[in-house]
Write a protein that holds these residues in place. Structure first.
Motif, PDB file in Angstrom:
ATOM      1  N   VAL A 206      51.460 100.168 -10.474  1.00 50.56           N
ATOM      2  CA  VAL A 206      52.520  99.183  -9.960  1.00 50.56           C
ATOM      3  C   VAL A 206      53.943  99.891 -10.474  1.00 50.56           C
ATOM      4  O   VAL A 206      54.695  99.975  -9.630  1.00 50.56           O
ATOM      5  CB  VAL A 206      52.355  97.969 -10.169  1.00 50.56           C
ATOM      6  CG1 VAL A 206      53.402  97.053  -9.780  1.00 50.56           C
ATOM      7  CG2 VAL A 206      51.047  97.276  -9.129  1.00 50.56           C
TER       8      VAL A 206
ATOM      9  N   GLN B   3      51.914  88.883 -10.153  1.00 47.80           N
ATOM     10  CA  GLN B   3      51.480  88.909  -8.665  1.00 47.80           C
ATOM     11  C   GLN B   3      51.002  90.228  -8.088  1.00 47.80           C
ATOM     12  O   GLN B   3      50.030  90.331  -7.418  1.00 47.80           O
ATOM     13  CB  GLN B   3      52.630  88.119  -7.972  1.00 47.80           C
ATOM     14  CG  GLN B   3      52.288  87.633  -6.377  1.00 47.80           C
ATOM     15  CD  GLN B   3      51.095  86.860  -6.473  1.00 47.80           C
ATOM     16  OE1 GLN B   3      51.359  85.484  -6.878  1.00 47.80           O
ATOM     17  NE2 GLN B   3      50.051  87.261  -5.699  1.00 47.80           N
ATOM     18  N   ARG B   4      51.793  91.260  -8.311  1.00 48.38           N
ATOM     19  CA  ARG B   4      51.705  92.762  -7.658  1.00 48.38           C
ATOM     20  C   ARG B   4      50.547  93.129  -8.424  1.00 48.38           C
ATOM     21  O   ARG B   4      49.669  94.013  -7.765  1.00 48.38           O
ATOM     22  CB  ARG B   4      52.918  93.301  -7.920  1.00 48.38           C
ATOM     23  CG  ARG B   4      53.915  92.894  -6.994  1.00 48.38           C
ATOM     24  CD  ARG B   4      55.169  94.117  -6.909  1.00 48.38           C
ATOM     25  NE  ARG B   4      56.218  93.549  -6.118  1.00 48.38           N
ATOM     26  CZ  ARG B   4      57.307  94.358  -5.927  1.00 48.38           C
ATOM     27  NH1 ARG B   4      57.452  95.477  -6.269  1.00 48.38           N
ATOM     28  NH2 ARG B   4      58.407  93.972  -4.967  1.00 48.38           N
TER      29      ARG B   4
ATOM     30  N   GLY C 102      42.927  93.088  -6.460  1.00 50.35           N
ATOM     31  CA  GLY C 102      42.081  92.141  -5.571  1.00 50.35           C
ATOM     32  C   GLY C 102      41.842  90.675  -6.008  1.00 50.35           C
ATOM     33  O   GLY C 102      40.989  90.041  -5.879  1.00 50.35           O
TER      34      GLY C 102
ATOM     35  N   THR D 107      43.593  86.905  -7.514  1.00 49.07           N
ATOM     36  CA  THR D 107      44.660  86.005  -7.502  1.00 49.07           C
ATOM     37  C   THR D 107      45.304  86.084  -8.594  1.00 49.07           C
ATOM     38  O   THR D 107      44.993  86.464  -9.837  1.00 49.07           O
ATOM     39  CB  THR D 107      44.217  84.562  -7.453  1.00 49.07           C
ATOM     40  OG1 THR D 107      43.696  83.978  -8.357  1.00 49.07           O
ATOM     41  CG2 THR D 107      43.397  84.436  -6.042  1.00 49.07           C
ATOM     42  N   LYS D 108      46.713  85.585  -8.610  1.00 50.15           N
ATOM     43  CA  LYS D 108      47.530  85.697  -9.946  1.00 50.15           C
ATOM     44  C   LYS D 108      47.037  84.661 -11.035  1.00 50.15           C
ATOM     45  O   LYS D 108      46.808  85.123 -12.244  1.00 50.15           O
ATOM     46  CB  LYS D 108      49.195  85.287  -9.603  1.00 50.15           C
ATOM     47  CG  LYS D 108      49.930  84.844 -10.598  1.00 50.15           C
ATOM     48  CD  LYS D 108      51.401  84.403 -10.289  1.00 50.15           C
ATOM     49  CE  LYS D 108      52.400  84.371 -11.547  1.00 50.15           C
ATOM     50  NZ  LYS D 108      53.710  83.845 -11.126  1.00 50.15           N
TER      51      LYS D 108
ATOM     52  N   ALA E  89      47.986  91.606  -9.853  1.00 49.75           N
ATOM     53  CA  ALA E  89      46.709  90.980  -9.213  1.00 49.75           C
ATOM     54  C   ALA E  89      46.364  91.291  -8.046  1.00 49.75           C
ATOM     55  O   ALA E  89      45.487  91.901  -7.741  1.00 49.75           O
ATOM     56  CB  ALA E  89      46.936  89.463  -9.375  1.00 49.75           C
ATOM     57  N   ALA E  90      47.485  91.539  -7.184  1.00 49.32           N
ATOM     58  CA  ALA E  90      47.141  91.989  -5.626  1.00 49.32           C
ATOM     59  C   ALA E  90      46.388  93.502  -5.571  1.00 49.32           C
ATOM     60  O   ALA E  90      45.785  93.899  -5.050  1.00 49.32           O
ATOM     61  CB  ALA E  90      48.389  91.987  -4.726  1.00 49.32           C
ATOM     62  N   GLU E  91      46.900  94.327  -6.578  1.00 49.40           N
ATOM     63  CA  GLU E  91      46.463  95.831  -6.776  1.00 49.40           C
ATOM     64  C   GLU E  91      44.886  95.773  -7.172  1.00 49.40           C
ATOM     65  O   GLU E  91      44.336  96.599  -6.762  1.00 49.40           O
ATOM     66  CB  GLU E  91      47.219  96.353  -7.839  1.00 49.40           C
ATOM     67  CG  GLU E  91      46.998  97.837  -8.089  1.00 49.40           C
ATOM     68  CD  GLU E  91      47.656  98.628  -6.973  1.00 49.40           C
ATOM     69  OE1 GLU E  91      47.195 100.049  -6.894  1.00 49.40           O
ATOM     70  OE2 GLU E  91      48.904  98.198  -6.404  1.00 49.40           O
TER      71      GLU E  91
END
Length: 241
Positions: free
Chosen positions: A42, A54-55, A61, A63-64, A57-59
């Motif tokens: 990131v 948040q980013r 898969g 949730t935050k 966590a998305a990377e």
């Protein structure tokens, strides 16, 4: 690789825990290293300003909220991210030749890592807790200067100055850190402003008239000056004994 500002001291146990050490809470689906490298990706892609829980966590898969099972806060996330990004330091036998040859090779290795992760030099300044990989780089640098016979505090000063030179040289090659170069937006640059007041800044105007050298030449020039200075300091210390 030198020291970051604002890292939570509580990150120390997380950074220095052994892989076998159990963790609290429910069973986790990822390793801490996987989370750390997700943060590195990131930061490489979006810069430090784009790094967020948040980013990351998305990377991976998640949730935050699920990411908090691995790191307590963003400070801990940055701490593990840094220690992953610096990569493995050179071992005791990795650098060969004279102390100067070893210093030059060490400098190239650090620059290579920092080039791969351009945000890394700027997040590794100030007082903070460093992880084992990063401390390993400092250990390697201190080891390089051992043959010079400098006092312990002088060796640490030499290490700090070496990292400082590498960091400053990298800044001249990074976007947004070169005030003397052309403004991509077409506005006035520092070079333009100084040239318009040449009578007030004659020495600066004279050197700015030169087109300059590639960044790698500045890197080499500064490194040579530093190493020459360290060698001279060692000779003076030896002569005073």
């Amino acid at each position: 690789m030198s020291s970051t500002t604002g890292t939570d001291p509580a990150a120390g146990p997380l950074l220095w825990r052994t892989p076998e050490e159990p963790t609290r809470g429910p069973r986790r689906g990822l390793t801490l290293d996987e989370v750390a490298w997700a943060a590195v990706r990131v930061a490489d892609r979006d810069g430090l300003a784009g790094l967020s829980m948040q980013r990351v966590a998305a990377e991976v898969g998640l949730t935050k909220m699920a990411l908090y099972r691995y790191v307590a806060n963003k400070e801990e996330l940055e701490a593990v991210m840094i220690d992953a990004a610096v990569e493995e330091p050179p071992g005791a036998d990795a650098l060969t030749g004279t102390w100067r040859e070893q210093a030059e090779e060490f400098a190239r290795m650090v620059s290579d890592v920092w080039t791969r992760h351009p945000w890394l030099p700027w997040v590794t300044v100030g007082e903070r807790v460093m992880g084992p990989r990063e401390v390993g780089w400092v250990e390697a640098a201190v080891r390089v200067f051992e043959p010079l016979g400098l006092a312990p505090d002088e060796r640490m000063d030499a290490v700090s100055m070496l990292f400082g030179h590498l960091r400053t040289t990298l800044a001249t090659a990074s976007a947004g850190t070169r005030p003397w170069t052309a403004d991509p937006e077409g506005g006035s640059t520092m070079r333009d402003l100084v040239a318009a007041h040449a009578d007030r800044y004659p020495a600066l105007t004279a050197v700015m008239a030169d087109p300059g050298r590639p960044v790698v030449s500045r890197w080499d020039f500064g490194l040579r000056c530093l190493l020459d200075g360290f060698a001279a300091a060692a000779e003076r210390r030896e002569a005073s004994r």
